[in-house]
Design a protein around this motif. Structure first.
Motif, PDB file in Angstrom:
ATOM      1  N   GLN A 213     154.222 -24.398  71.861  1.00  0.00           N
ATOM      2  CA  GLN A 213     154.375 -25.023  73.164  1.00  0.00           C
ATOM      3  C   GLN A 213     153.316 -26.113  73.299  1.00  0.00           C
ATOM      4  OE1 GLN A 213     156.897 -24.389  75.158  1.00  0.00           O
ATOM      5  NE2 GLN A 213     157.664 -22.667  73.918  1.00  0.00           N
ATOM      6  N   ILE A 214     153.744 -27.352  73.339  1.00  0.00           N
ATOM      7  CA  ILE A 214     152.829 -28.499  73.346  1.00  0.00           C
ATOM      8  C   ILE A 214     152.634 -28.981  74.776  1.00  0.00           C
ATOM      9  CG2 ILE A 214     152.426 -30.831  72.485  1.00  0.00           C
ATOM     10  CD1 ILE A 214     154.462 -30.104  70.214  1.00  0.00           C
ATOM     11  N   LYS A 215     151.390 -29.068  75.183  1.00  0.00           N
ATOM     12  CA  LYS A 215     151.073 -29.594  76.511  1.00  0.00           C
ATOM     13  C   LYS A 215     150.653 -31.062  76.447  1.00  0.00           C
ATOM     14  CE  LYS A 215     149.619 -25.066  78.300  1.00  0.00           C
ATOM     15  NZ  LYS A 215     148.493 -24.291  78.890  1.00  0.00           N
ATOM     16  N   ASP A 216     149.906 -31.413  75.408  1.00  0.00           N
ATOM     17  CA  ASP A 216     149.386 -32.780  75.306  1.00  0.00           C
ATOM     18  C   ASP A 216     149.234 -33.131  73.832  1.00  0.00           C
ATOM     19  OD1 ASP A 216     148.065 -35.191  75.417  1.00  0.00           O
ATOM     20  OD2 ASP A 216     146.507 -34.534  76.795  1.00  0.00           O
ATOM     21  N   VAL A 217     150.044 -34.079  73.334  1.00  0.00           N
ATOM     22  CA  VAL A 217     149.996 -34.438  71.909  1.00  0.00           C
ATOM     23  C   VAL A 217     148.672 -35.109  71.539  1.00  0.00           C
ATOM     24  CG1 VAL A 217     152.492 -34.644  71.634  1.00  0.00           C
ATOM     25  CG2 VAL A 217     151.147 -36.649  72.333  1.00  0.00           C
ATOM     26  N   ALA A 218     147.921 -35.563  72.531  1.00  0.00           N
ATOM     27  CA  ALA A 218     146.642 -36.220  72.254  1.00  0.00           C
ATOM     28  C   ALA A 218     145.536 -35.224  71.950  1.00  0.00           C
ATOM     29  CB  ALA A 218     146.221 -37.090  73.442  1.00  0.00           C
ATOM     30  N   THR A 219     145.774 -33.930  72.258  1.00  0.00           N
ATOM     31  CA  THR A 219     144.736 -32.921  72.030  1.00  0.00           C
ATOM     32  C   THR A 219     145.245 -31.665  71.325  1.00  0.00           C
ATOM     33  OG1 THR A 219     145.122 -31.988  74.242  1.00  0.00           O
ATOM     34  CG2 THR A 219     143.387 -33.668  74.027  1.00  0.00           C
ATOM     35  N   ASP A 220     146.547 -31.369  71.458  1.00  0.00           N
ATOM     36  CA  ASP A 220     147.080 -30.095  70.963  1.00  0.00           C
ATOM     37  C   ASP A 220     147.494 -30.123  69.501  1.00  0.00           C
ATOM     38  OD1 ASP A 220     146.765 -29.260  73.536  1.00  0.00           O
ATOM     39  OD2 ASP A 220     148.895 -29.141  74.019  1.00  0.00           O
ATOM     40  N   CYS A 221     147.802 -31.320  68.967  1.00  0.00           N
ATOM     41  CA  CYS A 221     148.419 -31.420  67.651  1.00  0.00           C
ATOM     42  C   CYS A 221     148.320 -32.873  67.193  1.00  0.00           C
ATOM     43  CB  CYS A 221     149.880 -30.987  67.713  1.00  0.00           C
ATOM     44  SG  CYS A 221     150.862 -31.964  68.867  1.00  0.00           S
ATOM     45  N   TYR A 222     149.032 -33.185  66.104  1.00  0.00           N
ATOM     46  CA  TYR A 222     149.122 -34.562  65.613  1.00  0.00           C
ATOM     47  C   TYR A 222     150.610 -34.882  65.424  1.00  0.00           C
ATOM     48  CZ  TYR A 222     144.268 -33.448  64.588  1.00  0.00           C
ATOM     49  OH  TYR A 222     142.961 -33.042  64.695  1.00  0.00           O
ATOM     50  N   GLU A 223     151.114 -35.843  66.201  1.00  0.00           N
ATOM     51  CA  GLU A 223     152.512 -36.236  66.080  1.00  0.00           C
ATOM     52  C   GLU A 223     152.627 -37.522  65.279  1.00  0.00           C
ATOM     53  OE1 GLU A 223     156.396 -37.787  68.651  1.00  0.00           O
ATOM     54  OE2 GLU A 223     154.573 -37.149  69.718  1.00  0.00           O
ATOM     55  N   VAL A 224     153.205 -37.421  64.086  1.00  0.00           N
ATOM     56  CA  VAL A 224     153.499 -38.597  63.276  1.00  0.00           C
ATOM     57  C   VAL A 224     154.853 -39.130  63.732  1.00  0.00           C
ATOM     58  CG1 VAL A 224     153.779 -39.504  60.941  1.00  0.00           C
ATOM     59  CG2 VAL A 224     152.230 -37.573  61.342  1.00  0.00           C
ATOM     60  N   ASN A 225     154.843 -40.269  64.354  1.00  0.00           N
ATOM     61  CA  ASN A 225     156.058 -40.770  64.992  1.00  0.00           C
ATOM     62  C   ASN A 225     157.049 -41.333  63.980  1.00  0.00           C
ATOM     63  OD1 ASN A 225     157.268 -40.848  67.508  1.00  0.00           O
ATOM     64  ND2 ASN A 225     156.831 -43.027  67.824  1.00  0.00           N
ATOM     65  N   ILE A 226     158.328 -41.231  64.340  1.00  0.00           N
ATOM     66  CA  ILE A 226     159.414 -41.875  63.599  1.00  0.00           C
ATOM     67  C   ILE A 226     160.213 -42.677  64.614  1.00  0.00           C
ATOM     68  CG2 ILE A 226     161.517 -41.541  62.247  1.00  0.00           C
ATOM     69  CD1 ILE A 226     160.310 -38.973  61.151  1.00  0.00           C
ATOM     70  N   ALA A 227     159.960 -43.977  64.655  1.00  0.00           N
ATOM     71  CA  ALA A 227     160.637 -44.859  65.606  1.00  0.00           C
ATOM     72  C   ALA A 227     160.344 -46.306  65.232  1.00  0.00           C
ATOM     73  CB  ALA A 227     160.173 -44.570  67.036  1.00  0.00           C
ATOM     74  N   SER A 228     161.267 -47.178  65.518  1.00  0.00           N
ATOM     75  CA  SER A 228     161.053 -48.605  65.264  1.00  0.00           C
ATOM     76  C   SER A 228     160.087 -49.174  66.297  1.00  0.00           C
ATOM     77  CB  SER A 228     162.382 -49.348  65.338  1.00  0.00           C
ATOM     78  OG  SER A 228     162.866 -49.340  66.675  1.00  0.00           O
ATOM     79  N   PRO A 229     159.446 -50.316  65.997  1.00  0.00           N
ATOM     80  CA  PRO A 229     158.553 -50.945  66.980  1.00  0.00           C
ATOM     81  C   PRO A 229     159.282 -51.317  68.264  1.00  0.00           C
ATOM     82  CG  PRO A 229     158.201 -51.877  64.795  1.00  0.00           C
ATOM     83  CD  PRO A 229     159.424 -51.022  64.710  1.00  0.00           C
ATOM     84  N   GLU A 230     160.578 -51.555  68.155  1.00  0.00           N
ATOM     85  CA  GLU A 230     161.363 -51.881  69.347  1.00  0.00           C
ATOM     86  C   GLU A 230     161.620 -50.640  70.208  1.00  0.00           C
ATOM     87  OE1 GLU A 230     161.551 -54.767  66.353  1.00  0.00           O
ATOM     88  OE2 GLU A 230     162.361 -52.719  66.207  1.00  0.00           O
ATOM     89  N   LYS A 231     161.564 -49.481  69.574  1.00  0.00           N
ATOM     90  CA  LYS A 231     161.876 -48.243  70.280  1.00  0.00           C
ATOM     91  C   LYS A 231     160.634 -47.583  70.870  1.00  0.00           C
ATOM     92  CE  LYS A 231     165.140 -45.321  71.409  1.00  0.00           C
ATOM     93  NZ  LYS A 231     166.269 -45.723  72.256  1.00  0.00           N
ATOM     94  N   SER A 232     159.478 -47.807  70.250  1.00  0.00           N
ATOM     95  CA  SER A 232     158.265 -47.135  70.695  1.00  0.00           C
ATOM     96  C   SER A 232     157.052 -47.999  70.413  1.00  0.00           C
ATOM     97  CB  SER A 232     158.109 -45.780  69.978  1.00  0.00           C
ATOM     98  OG  SER A 232     156.854 -45.207  70.225  1.00  0.00           O
TER      99      SER A 232
END
Length: 415
Positions: free
Chosen positions: A131-150
């Motif tokens: 259960q993730i509350k805040d990706v900035a402190t709880d874990c590490y999210e490696v994003n998959i998205a284009s620069p136009e999308k995120s």
């Protein structure tokens, strides 16, 4: 399948004959150069399963997190429907959902392939809680998205650090993430895109796949645990002890393997371990011999701990029907779902113990995934033992003849 199994049995019988010659001369499996047939027995076990890992990857210690066929070892969180199609995990959703490994890892190198559409906003989560509350402190999210999308393009750590933008390739792409202490590095399609240092690192957690927007698919998901130290120096029994009532004979072979013969008896570590990943190579010198790797044992007692079974027998020519729990089974708790290893051939076992959760891989293929739901008790025969304990190699009976080598452990942090 039956033809391949028959071939394995024939090779094993040939191997047994040459093994007797080699060991009669004081040798061990790794030392044989008697003939082409004898040399064949030193190779790793031919897998009756899909080729998830190469022999070299197995030798290096890689484990497969996805077997290409089932979601064994995974758990879904959220409304997304995860499916398997042509050897890949797929999802398409307008709602956010996750697929997490049941196991947690600390330091590791993760590799996978992903296939995303232009509309995809997805991610791979490292050291994550369920259960993730805040990706900035709880874990590490490696994003998959284009620069136009995120604002965090593929390879970035969401809400931590933007990664280098590289030209996307059509079709399947590769993602590699290394987590070691507070340092996280990411490579996309073989190119370094991010290096990040966390002064207050998340120490341990699940690997997670995210579906959020658009189509996403993942395959060839594999992990190399890091941070090992050796438990056996290949020369003597420093760091190990025998039991005064043990009838087993323990020797160190000229090529640096441990050999355990006869029984009933055991070889026990001096040090104790609580949560860890243990890896070792095993060679069973006999048809369907019985042995085991015990862990979280009560120090000094005879084989009083959890047992990861060593027994390569199976029923009716069917590897999904293990005889006597099967290699990698948690004895008397959960049978191995498949017998992956073979007698007379080296195989690699990976044992993960993390609180009440335990998992075992054989040649990188996960065969057990078990949670001890019993009430806590210092004696593991009577309940959940979380206390640190020793590791024991079992001499099951007078016919025991087992070799061990490359014995190493990486301890996992506890909360």
């Amino acid at each position: 399948m039956n033809g391949r199994i028959l071939g394995l049995e024939t090779a094993a019988l040939i191997g047994a004959a040459f093994f007797a010659i080699g060991c009669g001369l004081g040798g061990s499996p790794a030392a044989w150069e008697v003939s082409g047939q004898a040399a064949e027995t030193t190779e790793r076990s031919p897998s009756p399963l899909p080729a998830i890992l190469t022999d070299s990857e197995v030798a290096e210690g890689w484990i497969a997190l996805f077997d290409g066929e089932t979601l064994f070892g995974w758990q879904a969180v959220g409304p997304v429907k995860w499916e398997i199609h042509e050897g890949a995990i797929t999802a398409e959703s307008a709602e956010e959902g996750f697929l997490f490994t049941t196991s947690r890892f600390s330091d590791f190198l993760l590799r996978l392939e992903f296939l995303a559409s232009d509309e995809t906003n997805s991610g791979v989560f490292l050291r994550s809680p369920l259960q993730i509350k805040d990706v900035a402190t709880d874990c590490y999210e490696v994003n998959i998205a284009s620069p136009e999308k995120s604002e965090y393009p593929t390879g970035s750590l969401v809400r931590r650090q933007k990664g280098k933008v590289i030209e996307p390739k059509p079709g399947w792409r590769t993602l590699e993430a290394r987590a070691e202490g507070g340092k996280i590095t990411v490579r996309i399609d073989g190119e370094a895109v991010l290096e990040y240092e966390d002064p207050h690192p998340v120490r341990k957690g699940h690997i997670g796949l995210q579906a959020r927007e658009g189509r996403i698919a993942f395959r060839n998901i594999k992990l190399l645990p890091l941070g090992f130290r050796s438990l056996f120096n290949g020369k003597d029994l420093s760091g190990w002890r025998t039991h005064p009532q043990s009838a087993s004979k323990v020797t160190v072979t000229p090529d640096g393997s441990l050999r355990l013969q006869g029984g009933r008896g055991q070889l026990e570590t001096v040090d104790v371990f609580a949560d860890f990943i243990l890896q070792l190579d095993v060679f069973v010198n006999g048809r369907e011999l019985n042995s085991g790797v015990f862990f979280r044992c009560i120090p000094g007692e005879m084989m009083n701990g959890y047992e990861s079974q060593i027994h390569n027998g199976f029923l009716d020519g069917d590897r999904t029907k293990p005889r006597d729990a099967g290699t990698g089974g948690i004895f008397r708790r959960q049978n191995a779902r498949k017998v992956v290893a073979d007698d007379f051939r080296w195989f690699t076992k990976t044992i993960l113990a993390d609180g009440p959760h335990m998992a075992v891989w054989v040649n990188g293929y996960q065969v057990t995934d078990w949670v001890d739901t019993r009430s806590p008790h210092p004696n593991p025969r009577q309940g959940l033992r979380l206390e640190a304990g020793t590791i024991i190699f079992q001499g099951h009976d007078p016919g025991t003849d087992i070799f061990f080598r490359n014995i190493r452990i990486a301890e996992l942090p506890r909360e």
